[in-house]
Enzyme design. Structure first.
Site, PDB file in Angstrom:
ATOM      1  N   GLY A  23      -5.857   8.573   4.542  1.00 28.32           N
ATOM      2  CA  GLY A  23      -5.866   7.536   3.526  1.00 28.32           C
ATOM      3  C   GLY A  23      -7.189   6.805   3.523  1.00 28.32           C
ATOM      4  N   PHE A  25      -7.812   3.871   4.780  1.00 25.14           N
ATOM      5  CA  PHE A  25      -8.074   3.146   6.021  1.00 25.14           C
ATOM      6  C   PHE A  25      -7.799   3.955   7.279  1.00 25.14           C
ATOM      7  CE2 PHE A  25      -7.080  -0.202   2.915  1.00 25.14           C
ATOM      8  CZ  PHE A  25      -8.245  -0.934   3.004  1.00 25.14           C
ATOM      9  N   GLY A  26      -7.276   5.163   7.167  1.00 23.03           N
ATOM     10  CA  GLY A  26      -6.981   5.868   8.403  1.00 23.03           C
ATOM     11  C   GLY A  26      -6.491   7.282   8.221  1.00 23.03           C
ATOM     12  N   THR A  28      -3.599  10.125   9.800  1.00 22.68           N
ATOM     13  CA  THR A  28      -2.291  10.162  10.453  1.00 22.68           C
ATOM     14  C   THR A  28      -2.046  11.544  11.037  1.00 22.68           C
ATOM     15  OG1 THR A  28      -1.481   8.573   8.814  1.00 22.68           O
ATOM     16  CG2 THR A  28       0.152   9.677  10.166  1.00 22.68           C
ATOM     17  N   LYS A  48      -1.321   6.983  14.144  1.00 18.64           N
ATOM     18  CA  LYS A  48      -2.194   6.591  13.040  1.00 18.64           C
ATOM     19  C   LYS A  48      -3.509   6.071  13.605  1.00 18.64           C
ATOM     20  CE  LYS A  48      -2.375   3.718   8.883  1.00 18.64           C
ATOM     21  NZ  LYS A  48      -1.634   2.794   8.020  1.00 18.64           N
ATOM     22  N   ASP A 151       2.124  -0.734  -1.309  1.00 21.23           N
ATOM     23  CA  ASP A 151       1.730   0.658  -1.546  1.00 21.23           C
ATOM     24  C   ASP A 151       2.964   1.573  -1.542  1.00 21.23           C
ATOM     25  OD1 ASP A 151       0.048   2.780  -2.071  1.00 21.23           O
ATOM     26  OD2 ASP A 151      -0.477   3.123   0.037  1.00 21.23           O
TER      27      ASP A 151
END
Length: 594
Positions: A23, A25-26, A28, A48, A151
């Site tokens: 995503g 921001f990160g 997984t 994550k 989200d």
């Protein structure tokens, strides 16, 4: 997947085995716990990793750390819900941030919707309603904890393999409900998969709790239409989304409900998940309540039959009309507004009439609707509306009186069944809420009284009476868990006590005290496990008791006769206390009871 992260063990125990996705921001991953020896197979978790690049500034690094800490603290609270992954641990390693969460075995809703789209398959009314009930329940919990998810999309809803329930994941964008900022949400920070599910106010930094409701509505719409949100056309006149399901039949209530979830203006949507659930349950109660009311209320029976013949009903009168006036086309496609100014004016008149009806002013509402001229495109709808209002007003009043009378008479179950029949318009809403509050108060008062009576009976070992009191407690009571527990406890104690009475009867019978044995058996309740055996024994003991009483009577009479006429005995054995009688009226042998 980065080979570097696969080779290393995070925190010396978590081995990355699969990438789930990336995503803004990160990243997984799925990881196995190499140190958990309690299971034959290594347990799996979701790891994550927040994205951090070497070229990022210290301020941005601090910002990411803040996001990490925020998500961590949030998950500690929210993970208590069965449909939100539990936070296992969190740590910072090599200037990277990691969250370890419960692994949910299942399939993202996005996969399910894509498969449906390829097969040209759409959700049925039942499937859409199941989705909304499940998802809104999770959302209500999240909002009750003071957070907005921000989200919600098909990728973040996992259908759990074990029970088919939805699980909400990825709280990286979460905000507190009182969140306030003047900054807009940069388009670059929004994942492509989120576009179409994010409502307009969220882009402007004015996120509301019902921003999440908008997202759920768009998912439901996607399931029903087979179209992704960005494939749906927007009405340029009001920015709302006119939609229909084509040839697929859909419940009209559901269409109205979803339409209100996805209104462009957040002030016109449901204001909270609790409110949406309240209305949603009204829709589902409509069918459930009819079955329970028909057994006790003739008026409600008549109302139920009428509802099946009626095109509109109170909920639609309270919801659909307001949506219609704003040019929203619902599933049946029966409402649309002409673009000319004259029609707009007549539509506004009908809108005013609807407002008056909802506020309880039936006479003025009808007067306004009748003022629409016969040549108008709105005229047929206005005439149908007038006829429906007149019929519905009478039915709504009867439903209210049925509920009120049931409450006054103390028939709390009937009252709770009748209340959902009262519509959700502004006029009736306050009245039904007062009835609900009063009914709930009475239910709780009755519950306290019955519980105290049950406890008192149990103290005196009268568990049958205690159970009877517990069974009278209304199912709507908040003491449901206590009642269930006490029902099981008292029933078990009653069974034990019944067994004690039966064994006591056995002991008395062994010493020929059949009268006492019978008294013990008579205390055994009919619905206990030992009652069938007790029923056999009481018959046996009654017969033996009758024989014993007859022998006692015989011996008493013969004692007197022996004193006066001893020659009537042929022989008396003083050692065995046995007398042999000459008379044919008595047995040849009988024990003399001293």
């Amino acid at each position: 997947m980065s080979q570097q992260i696969v080779r290393q063990l995070l925190q010396g125990r978590y081995q990355i085995v699969q990438s789930l996705g990336a995503g803004v921001f990160g990243q997984t991953y799925v990881a196995e716990d190499t140190k958990d020896v309690d299971y034959p197979e290594r347990p799996r978790y979701v790891v994550k990793q927040l994205k951090i690049n070497n070229y990022q500034s210290n301020s941005y690094f601090d910002y990411l750390r803040l996001r990490f800490l925020t998500e961590t603290e949030t998950l500690k609270h929210l993970g208590k819900h069965d449909q939100i992954p539990e936070l296992i641990t969190c740590f910072e390693e090599n200037e990277q941030f990691y969250l370890v969460q419960e692994y949910i075995s299942g399939q993202p809703l996005s996969v399910e919707l894509k498969k449906n789209q390829k097969r040209r398959s759409k959700w049925s009314t039942k499937e859409a309603m199941t989705f909304l009930e499940d998802a809104l329940g999770i959302l209500e919990f999240v909002h009750s904890q003071g957070f907005i998810h921000c989200d919600i999309k098909p990728e973040n809803l996992i259908r759990r393999t074990s029970d088919g329930k939805l699980v909400l994941i990825d709280f990286g964008s979460i905000q507190p409900i009182d969140f306030s900022t003047d900054s807009e949400l940069p388009i670059s920070q929004i994942p492509v998969t989120s576009l179409g599910y994010i409502p307009p106010e969220q882009f402007l930094g004015q996120t509301q709790p019902n921003s999440d409701i908008y997202a759920l509505g768009m998912i439901a719409l996607q399931g029903l239409t087979g179209l992704a949100p960005l494939q749906l056309k927007i009405d340029p006149a009001n920015n709302d989304i006119p939609w229909n399901c084509g040839d697929t039949e859909i419940d009209e209530y559901l269409a109205v409900f979803i339409s209100q979830m996805i209104r462009y203006n957040y002030q016109e949507r449901f204001q909270s998940a609790s409110e949406a659930l309240w209305v949603f349950k009204h829709i589902t109660w409509k069918h459930r309540a009819a079955a329970s009311v028909t057994a006790t209320s003739p008026i409600a029976v008549k109302k139920t039959v009428e509802d099946k013949k009626t095109k509109l009903d109170p909920l639609l009168a309270g919801m659909r009309w307001g949506i219609t006036i704003n040019s929203l086309v619902v599933s049946l496609g029966v409402y649309s507004l002409a673009t000319n100014s004259q029609t707009y004016s007549e539509t506004a008149t009908l809108s005013d009439a609807i407002t008056e009806y909802q506020s309880g002013n039936l006479e003025k509402a009808i007067s306004l609707a009748k003022s629409i001229p016969s040549y108008s495109n709105v005229y047929p709808e206005a005439q149908d509306t007038i006829a429906e209002w007149q019929k519905q007003w009478h039915a709504d009043t009867e439903n209210y009186l049925v509920a009120e009378q049931a409450l006054d008479e103390g028939n709390l179950s009937d009252a709770m069944s009748a209340v959902p029949q009262i519509p959700y318009t502004s006029y009736w809403r306050s009245k039904r809420e007062q009835l609900i509050e009063k009914t709930q108060t009475n239910i709780e008062a009755k519950t306290r009284t019955l519980l105290n009576q049950a406890y008192a009976s149990a103290e005196h070992k009268d568990f049958s009476a205690a159970l009877e009191y517990l069974r009278q407690i209304p199912s709507e009571s908040s003491a449901g868990a206590i009642v269930k527990q006490k029902l099981a406890e008292y029933n078990q104690k009653r069974q034990i006590r019944a067994e004690y009475f039966l064994h006591s009867a056995y002991r008395k019978a062994l010493i020929n005290d059949f009268a006492s044995a019978i008294k013990f058996i008579e205390k055994i309740p009919e619905d206990t496990d030992v009652y069938p055996q007790a029923k056999i024994k009481i018959k046996e003991y009654q017969e033996k008791q009758q024989i014993r009483e007859k022998l006692q009577e015989m011996v008493t009479l013969k004692r007197v006769s022996f004193v006066k006429q001893p020659t009537r005995f042929s022989q008396i054995d003083s050692d065995t206390k046995t007398a042999y009688f000459l008379s044919p009226d008595y047995p040849q042998e009988a024990n003399i009871l001293t």
